[in-house]
Scaffold this motif. Structure first.
Motif, PDB file in Angstrom:
ATOM      1  N   VAL A 132      59.374  39.998  37.982  1.00 44.36           N
ATOM      2  CA  VAL A 132      59.811  38.931  37.157  1.00 44.36           C
ATOM      3  C   VAL A 132      59.299  38.692  35.798  1.00 44.36           C
ATOM      4  O   VAL A 132      60.360  38.761  34.737  1.00 44.36           O
ATOM      5  N   GLY A 133      58.095  38.818  35.447  1.00 40.72           N
ATOM      6  CA  GLY A 133      57.504  38.788  34.299  1.00 40.72           C
ATOM      7  C   GLY A 133      57.736  37.391  33.402  1.00 40.72           C
ATOM      8  O   GLY A 133      57.564  37.207  32.179  1.00 40.72           O
ATOM      9  N   GLN A 134      57.555  36.403  34.205  1.00 37.04           N
ATOM     10  CA  GLN A 134      57.678  34.919  33.650  1.00 37.04           C
ATOM     11  C   GLN A 134      56.434  34.451  33.325  1.00 37.04           C
ATOM     12  O   GLN A 134      55.126  34.602  34.016  1.00 37.04           O
ATOM     13  N   LYS A 135      56.194  33.806  32.078  1.00 41.37           N
ATOM     14  CA  LYS A 135      54.857  33.400  31.498  1.00 41.37           C
ATOM     15  C   LYS A 135      54.934  31.928  32.167  1.00 41.37           C
ATOM     16  O   LYS A 135      55.782  31.185  32.181  1.00 41.37           O
ATOM     17  N   ILE A 136      53.579  31.744  32.841  1.00 35.98           N
ATOM     18  CA  ILE A 136      53.376  30.268  33.527  1.00 35.98           C
ATOM     19  C   ILE A 136      52.029  29.748  33.250  1.00 35.98           C
ATOM     20  O   ILE A 136      51.235  30.858  32.785  1.00 35.98           O
ATOM     21  N   ILE A 137      51.860  28.383  32.933  1.00 32.77           N
ATOM     22  CA  ILE A 137      50.666  27.991  32.478  1.00 32.77           C
ATOM     23  C   ILE A 137      50.094  27.265  33.789  1.00 32.77           C
ATOM     24  O   ILE A 137      50.569  26.537  34.395  1.00 32.77           O
ATOM     25  N   VAL A 138      48.643  27.730  33.784  1.00 37.32           N
ATOM     26  CA  VAL A 138      47.796  27.195  34.871  1.00 37.32           C
ATOM     27  C   VAL A 138      46.414  26.769  34.470  1.00 37.32           C
ATOM     28  O   VAL A 138      46.134  27.300  33.574  1.00 37.32           O
ATOM     29  N   THR A 139      45.764  26.069  35.224  1.00 36.96           N
ATOM     30  CA  THR A 139      44.366  25.843  34.856  1.00 36.96           C
ATOM     31  C   THR A 139      43.365  27.090  35.072  1.00 36.96           C
ATOM     32  O   THR A 139      43.651  27.809  36.046  1.00 36.96           O
ATOM     33  N   LYS A 140      42.375  27.170  34.543  1.00 35.83           N
ATOM     34  CA  LYS A 140      41.029  28.117  34.718  1.00 35.83           C
ATOM     35  C   LYS A 140      40.150  27.636  35.555  1.00 35.83           C
ATOM     36  O   LYS A 140      39.408  28.308  36.139  1.00 35.83           O
ATOM     37  N   ILE A 141      40.290  26.159  35.813  1.00 37.83           N
ATOM     38  CA  ILE A 141      39.124  25.505  36.689  1.00 37.83           C
ATOM     39  C   ILE A 141      39.386  26.126  37.993  1.00 37.83           C
ATOM     40  O   ILE A 141      40.529  26.329  38.322  1.00 37.83           O
ATOM     41  N   ASN A 142      38.187  26.212  38.707  1.00 40.77           N
ATOM     42  CA  ASN A 142      38.219  26.767  40.035  1.00 40.77           C
ATOM     43  C   ASN A 142      38.936  28.183  40.178  1.00 40.77           C
ATOM     44  O   ASN A 142      39.111  28.766  41.019  1.00 40.77           O
ATOM     45  N   GLU A 143      38.814  28.756  38.992  1.00 38.55           N
ATOM     46  CA  GLU A 143      39.255  30.079  38.944  1.00 38.55           C
ATOM     47  C   GLU A 143      40.694  30.280  39.316  1.00 38.55           C
ATOM     48  O   GLU A 143      41.219  31.530  39.825  1.00 38.55           O
ATOM     49  N   ILE A 144      41.461  29.221  39.334  1.00 39.40           N
ATOM     50  CA  ILE A 144      42.935  29.282  39.844  1.00 39.40           C
ATOM     51  C   ILE A 144      43.976  30.268  39.238  1.00 39.40           C
ATOM     52  O   ILE A 144      44.569  30.930  39.762  1.00 39.40           O
ATOM     53  N   ASP A 145      43.620  30.492  37.797  1.00 42.32           N
ATOM     54  CA  ASP A 145      44.442  31.440  37.060  1.00 42.32           C
ATOM     55  C   ASP A 145      44.139  32.895  37.735  1.00 42.32           C
ATOM     56  O   ASP A 145      45.156  33.606  38.045  1.00 42.32           O
ATOM     57  N   LYS A 146      42.867  33.204  37.983  1.00 46.37           N
ATOM     58  CA  LYS A 146      42.656  34.438  38.536  1.00 46.37           C
ATOM     59  C   LYS A 146      43.217  34.576  40.089  1.00 46.37           C
ATOM     60  O   LYS A 146      43.738  35.754  40.561  1.00 46.37           O
ATOM     61  N   LYS A 147      43.238  33.550  40.697  1.00 46.31           N
ATOM     62  CA  LYS A 147      43.744  33.617  42.210  1.00 46.31           C
ATOM     63  C   LYS A 147      45.256  33.514  42.077  1.00 46.31           C
ATOM     64  O   LYS A 147      45.899  34.355  42.985  1.00 46.31           O
ATOM     65  N   LEU A 148      45.889  32.961  41.319  1.00 45.55           N
ATOM     66  CA  LEU A 148      47.268  33.151  41.195  1.00 45.55           C
ATOM     67  C   LEU A 148      47.605  34.483  40.514  1.00 45.55           C
ATOM     68  O   LEU A 148      48.689  35.072  40.911  1.00 45.55           O
ATOM     69  N   ALA A 149      46.854  35.048  39.777  1.00 41.49           N
ATOM     70  CA  ALA A 149      47.090  36.346  39.374  1.00 41.49           C
ATOM     71  C   ALA A 149      47.011  37.415  40.260  1.00 41.49           C
ATOM     72  O   ALA A 149      47.899  38.301  40.650  1.00 41.49           O
ATOM     73  N   GLN A 150      46.272  37.206  41.327  1.00 37.67           N
ATOM     74  CA  GLN A 150      46.003  37.991  42.613  1.00 37.67           C
ATOM     75  C   GLN A 150      47.186  37.711  43.435  1.00 37.67           C
ATOM     76  O   GLN A 150      47.711  38.822  44.024  1.00 37.67           O
ATOM     77  N   ILE A 151      47.621  36.553  43.584  1.00 38.17           N
ATOM     78  CA  ILE A 151      48.725  36.414  44.495  1.00 38.17           C
ATOM     79  C   ILE A 151      50.019  37.011  43.859  1.00 38.17           C
ATOM     80  O   ILE A 151      50.833  37.591  44.483  1.00 38.17           O
ATOM     81  N   SER A 152      50.286  36.765  42.551  1.00 33.45           N
ATOM     82  CA  SER A 152      51.172  37.350  41.874  1.00 33.45           C
ATOM     83  C   SER A 152      51.424  38.958  42.224  1.00 33.45           C
ATOM     84  O   SER A 152      52.329  39.611  42.318  1.00 33.45           O
ATOM     85  N   LYS A 153      50.105  39.673  41.826  1.00 35.59           N
ATOM     86  CA  LYS A 153      49.986  41.005  42.343  1.00 35.59           C
ATOM     87  C   LYS A 153      50.411  41.412  43.688  1.00 35.59           C
ATOM     88  O   LYS A 153      51.054  42.439  43.656  1.00 35.59           O
TER      89      LYS A 153
END
Length: 256
Positions: A132-153
């Motif tokens: 996809v390659g779409q840019k999305i905006i998420v929070t860093k709190i509770n490391e949600i950005d990292k978790k969504l990056a893993q889901i994305s992967k």
């Protein structure tokens, strides 16, 4: 007599400074486990935050209506319905919406009580870089950005799912839930809606915002997507009677 005295000591309530120590409800322990950067303890019917502020656990009101649970839940009420991971075995019964009961002050405390405060913790990630390659905006709190990056992967390895993952429906938007004065969880940047083209939503189905409306369950989202999100602590709105199949929300306390 000595044996009796020992037994009395062993089975007497634990006391500190002549006051009985609270037994922590298992659900409150989940909040401590899942949100340890914020929730650090429990005492006197309150959860305790790292900044030493407190929040009421149980307001003592029994037999709340479904509408009251949505509008005025205490922290304990959030665990009123059990969320089950894995395959949904049957359509959810009326008003069975595990995760829709949300104590709003709790989430405002963690993620930000105003749009400005929430925005201070937002970051941009690339959703499914290969597919996809779409840019999305998420929070860093509770490391949600990292978790969504893993889901994305993980989702990036499933080209057969591409049509569901393109044109992400939304992440951060400071707003109320349609037809209510309750904050949408999108206000906190910890929620993602996938492609609305292949999604189903109870309000679209009944063409209304009436929580009492009778709705017929519908879903087109593949189980693989659900499984990957749940693995990282996200609940799925497709497991609600008031179904929202595009919706994934970070609520690990309901899963773990």
């Amino acid at each position: 007599m000595k044996i009796i005295a020992i037994l009395l000591i062993l089975f007497s309530p634990i006391k500190s400074h002549n006051k009985t120590v609270d037994t922590i409800p298992p659900e409150a322990e989940r909040l401590i486990k899942c949100y340890g950067d914020f929730v650090v303890g429990f005492a006197d019917n309150h959860i305790i935050f790292k900044d030493k502020s407190k929040m009421l656990w149980d307001d003592g009101i029994k037999n709340k209506s479904f509408k009251d649970l949505l509008a005025k839940p205490d922290l304990k009420d959030m665990f009123n319905q059990k969320y089950a991971t894995g395959v949904l075995k049957s359509s959810p019964p009326s008003n069975f919406d595990p995760g829709r009961v949300r104590n709003e002050p709790f989430f405002l405390k963690m993620y930000g009580s105003t749009e400005k405060e929430v925005k201070q913790h937002l970051t941009t990630i690339t959703w499914c870089p290969k597919l996809v390659g779409q840019k999305i905006i998420v929070t860093k709190i509770n490391e949600i950005d990292k978790k969504l990056a893993q889901i994305s992967k993980e989702l990036d390895e499933h080209p057969e799912l591409k049509k569901y993952l393109t044109n992400i429906g939304g992440t951060f938007t400071w707003r109320n839930i349609n037809g209510t004065n309750r904050h949408s969880m999108h206000s906190f940047g910890m929620t993602i809606d996938i492609n609305t083209t292949y999604s189903d939503y109870w309000q679209w189905s009944c063409k209304c915002t009436n929580e009492d409306a009778v709705v017929k369950y519908k879903n087109r989202i593949p189980q693989t997507i659900v499984d990957i999100f749940e693995k990282y602590g996200f609940i799925w709105g497709g497991k609600w009677y008031h179904f929202d199949t595009m919706h994934f929300e970070y609520r690990p306390e309901l899963i773990n």
